[in-house]
Design an enzyme around this catalytic site. Structure first.
Site, PDB file in Angstrom:
ATOM      1  N   ARG A  44       0.820  -1.217   0.000  1.00 59.90           N
ATOM      2  CA  ARG A  44       0.000   0.000   0.000  1.00 59.90           C
ATOM      3  C   ARG A  44       0.852   1.265   0.000  1.00 59.90           C
ATOM      4  NH1 ARG A  44      -5.244  -1.518   3.776  1.00 59.90           N
ATOM      5  NH2 ARG A  44      -6.432  -2.395   2.037  1.00 59.90           N
ATOM      6  N   LYS A 205     -16.206 -14.123   3.701  1.00 58.96           N
ATOM      7  CA  LYS A 205     -17.162 -13.105   4.123  1.00 58.96           C
ATOM      8  C   LYS A 205     -18.345 -13.008   3.170  1.00 58.96           C
ATOM      9  CE  LYS A 205     -13.501 -10.244   5.019  1.00 58.96           C
ATOM     10  NZ  LYS A 205     -12.970  -8.905   4.997  1.00 58.96           N
ATOM     11  N   GLY A 356      -8.138  -8.386   0.097  1.00 60.99           N
ATOM     12  CA  GLY A 356      -6.848  -8.533   0.772  1.00 60.99           C
ATOM     13  C   GLY A 356      -6.284  -9.942   0.684  1.00 60.99           C
ATOM     14  N   GLY A 379     -12.961  -3.468   1.044  1.00 65.23           N
ATOM     15  CA  GLY A 379     -14.334  -2.992   1.209  1.00 65.23           C
ATOM     16  C   GLY A 379     -14.704  -1.933   0.177  1.00 65.23           C
TER      17      GLY A 379
HETATM   18  P1  ADP Z   1     -10.681 -11.424   0.439  1.00 67.17           P
HETATM   19  O1  ADP Z   1      -9.847 -10.801   1.530  1.00 67.17           O
HETATM   20  O2  ADP Z   1      -9.886 -11.801  -0.751  1.00 67.17           O
HETATM   21  O3  ADP Z   1     -11.883 -10.585   0.122  1.00 67.17           O
HETATM   22  P2  ADP Z   1     -12.113 -13.038   2.348  1.00 67.17           P
HETATM   23  O4  ADP Z   1     -11.592 -12.179   3.444  1.00 67.17           O
HETATM   24  O5  ADP Z   1     -13.565 -12.972   2.047  1.00 67.17           O
HETATM   25  O6  ADP Z   1     -11.268 -12.806   1.012  1.00 67.17           O
HETATM   26  O7  ADP Z   1     -11.817 -14.576   2.691  1.00 67.17           O
HETATM   27  C1  ADP Z   1     -10.519 -15.065   2.853  1.00 67.17           C
HETATM   28  C2  ADP Z   1     -10.501 -16.229   3.809  1.00 67.17           C
HETATM   29  O8  ADP Z   1     -11.436 -17.215   3.417  1.00 67.17           O
HETATM   30  C3  ADP Z   1      -9.189 -16.939   3.870  1.00 67.17           C
HETATM   31  O9  ADP Z   1      -8.610 -16.717   5.122  1.00 67.17           O
HETATM   32  C4  ADP Z   1      -9.529 -18.417   3.675  1.00 67.17           C
HETATM   33  O10 ADP Z   1      -8.872 -19.264   4.590  1.00 67.17           O
HETATM   34  C5  ADP Z   1     -10.996 -18.440   3.928  1.00 67.17           C
HETATM   35  N1  ADP Z   1     -11.671 -19.553   3.259  1.00 67.17           N
HETATM   36  C6  ADP Z   1     -11.747 -19.801   1.955  1.00 67.17           C
HETATM   37  N2  ADP Z   1     -12.405 -20.917   1.704  1.00 67.17           N
HETATM   38  C7  ADP Z   1     -12.770 -21.427   2.895  1.00 67.17           C
HETATM   39  C8  ADP Z   1     -13.478 -22.594   3.296  1.00 67.17           C
HETATM   40  N3  ADP Z   1     -13.951 -23.465   2.423  1.00 67.17           N
HETATM   41  N4  ADP Z   1     -13.676 -22.772   4.625  1.00 67.17           N
HETATM   42  C9  ADP Z   1     -13.196 -21.890   5.513  1.00 67.17           C
HETATM   43  N5  ADP Z   1     -12.515 -20.784   5.197  1.00 67.17           N
HETATM   44  C10 ADP Z   1     -12.295 -20.552   3.896  1.00 67.17           C
HETATM   45 MG    MG Z   2     -10.080 -10.727   3.654  1.00 71.26          MG
END
Ligand code: ADP
Ligand code: MG
Length: 407
Positions: A44, A205, A356, A379
């Site tokens: 960043r 999420k 992230g 976000g």
């Molecule tokens: P981003 O930051 O890319 O938007 P998120 O924060 O929504 O992604 O999600 C990332 C997290 O999701 C990771 O820490 C990963 O371990 C978790 N994750 C992905 N698939 C699964 C799953 N099937 N069960 C539990 N956790 C998961």
């Molecule tokens: Mg995340």
């Protein structure tokens, strides 16, 4: 003619010989190293360098401000900007002074002593309780530190805080280069993509991401679902999910119904990788099919799903990827995310990655340079993609107003 971005740009701001207050997103991870707090990932900070360098080259004196973590309106030494000032100084090859506070003490004196090209970083803006309340008094005090305001903090643009919105009531407000590029790249994905537009969504999420699913059911050609997100969908279809992380069943049901009548194809995994529990050394098995028995949880998409998704990505005109396909931090469950990351990196179409953890996954596989745009805003990028107005962008001068301010 201007492009789709209709806000006044820092490129057109009259900054020579003036003090410019720049909101940046230096909310970076820190770590302890030899008893010292240091920046663990400077992505960043590097993303803000073009704006900082442009302003320095043009003879401005810079007062930078950012939040770091969530100090809840109080001074917290563990969340001081000191490690950031140090790292920024190394990247710029010049001394970056750290102000003793945000507005209190002799901050204005320190600002007054800045010459062209000098860079001062204020302390963590969230040490001030007025920041997240968008307190006009704090905004006015911040505005007194400079005569022009530039917002380059795309990652914080979805928050109406004193440093992102309030201050624009008191100073002519311009968009930084990063913020402009983020808005332009992400807007293009939803408004003017090369087709087919393929959107890959995963992560944990689900509740944060239902808004983008709704929007992309209207504009995308295909949505590929992975990560924990798929279990909300399976649950909505009455498929057993075992101990999987499964939320957002109702929203998923709505999305499935909406997909029925739309031109967008919603794809779910056809196979899975299961584990007994959320840990790297747990018992693991691949399952051809998507029913998860009791005592197991789905932790990655399976190889057939990964292959299907890689094919769709390769055939896409534009790919947007947000959210890992599985618990990629654990090697046994990283395969699906790695396959998607490699497909995105190798795709001939335009590729955009946000979120992230998705960006962290790209970095982990060493593929970040092979993507057209890596968004710094989690976000903020989701809200923009959903079609929401970002308050931090809205508060800036319109392009024509910027032209008038210069005349
Ligand atoms: P981003 O930051 O890319 O938007 P998120 O924060 O929504 O992604 O999600 C990332 C997290 O999701 C990771 O820490 C990963 O371990 C978790 N994750 C992905 N698939 C699964 C799953 N099937 N069960 C539990 N956790 C998961
Ligand atoms: Mg995340």
């Amino acid at each position: 003619m201007r492009g789709s971005f209709d806000k006044a740009s820092v490129r057109d701001a009259p900054v020579k010989g003036r003090r410019v207050l720049v909101r940046v997103d230096f909310n970076v991870p820190l770590k302890d190293e030899g008893g010292e707090r240091v920046v663990a990932d400077d992505t960043r900070i590097r993303a803000a360098l073009p704006t900082i360098e442009l302003l320095r080259e043009r003879g401005a004196a810079l007062v930078l401000m950012s939040h770091l973590g969530r100090p809840k309106g109080e001074r917290d030494p563990a969340l001081s900007m000191a490690p950031v000032a140090k790292r920024l100084g190394e990247l710029l090859g010049t001394e970056v002074k750290l102000a003793p506070g945000v507005i209190e003490g002799d901050v204005d004196l320190t600002c007054g002593a800045l010459g062209p090209g000098d860079v001062l970083l204020l302390e963590n803006i969230r040490f001030e309780p007025g920041e997240t309340k968008n307190d006009p008094k704090l905004a006015e005090n911040l505005a007194q530190l400079a005569s022009i305001y530039v917002n380059d903090a795309f990652g914080a643009a979805h928050r109406a805080h004193a440093s992102t919105v309030g201050v624009a009531d008191y100073l002519p407000a311009y968009a930084g280069l990063l913020l402009e590029r983020e808005v332009t790249e992400l807007t293009k994905v939803v408004e003017d993509p090369q087709r087919p537009l393929v959107v890959v969504l995963g992560g944990a999420k689900v509740s944060d991401k239902v808004g983008v699913i709704d929007r992309f059911l209207e504009v995308a050609d295909q949505i590929l679902i992975g990560g924990a997100m798929c279990f909300g969908f399976f649950k909505a279809q009455g498929i057993p999910v075992g101990d999987s992380l499964a939320e957002g069943e109702d929203k998923a049901k709505e999305a499935l119904e909406q997909a029925e009548g739309s031109d967008c194809e919603l794809q779910l995994p056809v196979d899975l990788v299961l584990g007994r529990e959320f840990s790297a050394d747990t018992e693991r098995k691949e399952s051809d099919g998507v029913e998860v028995p009791d005592g197991w949880m789905g932790l990655d998409i399976g190889p057939r799903s990964a292959q299907n998704y890689a094919k769709a990505i390769a055939d896409a005109g534009t790919v947007l990827w947000n959210g890992p396909m599985g618990a990629f931090e654990m090697e046994p469950f990283a395969g699906g995310t790695k396959a998607v990351a490699e497909a995105v990196a190798g795709a001939p179409g335009t590729t955009v990655v946000g979120g992230g953890d998705s960006v962290a996954a790209l970095n982990q596989f060493g593929l970040e340079d092979r993507v057209d745009w890596v968004s710094t805003g989690g976000g903020a990028s989701l809200e923009l993609l959903e079609g929401k107005k970002l308050p931090g962008v809205d508060a800036l001068l319109d392009a024509e107003e910027g032209d008038k301010a210069n005349a």
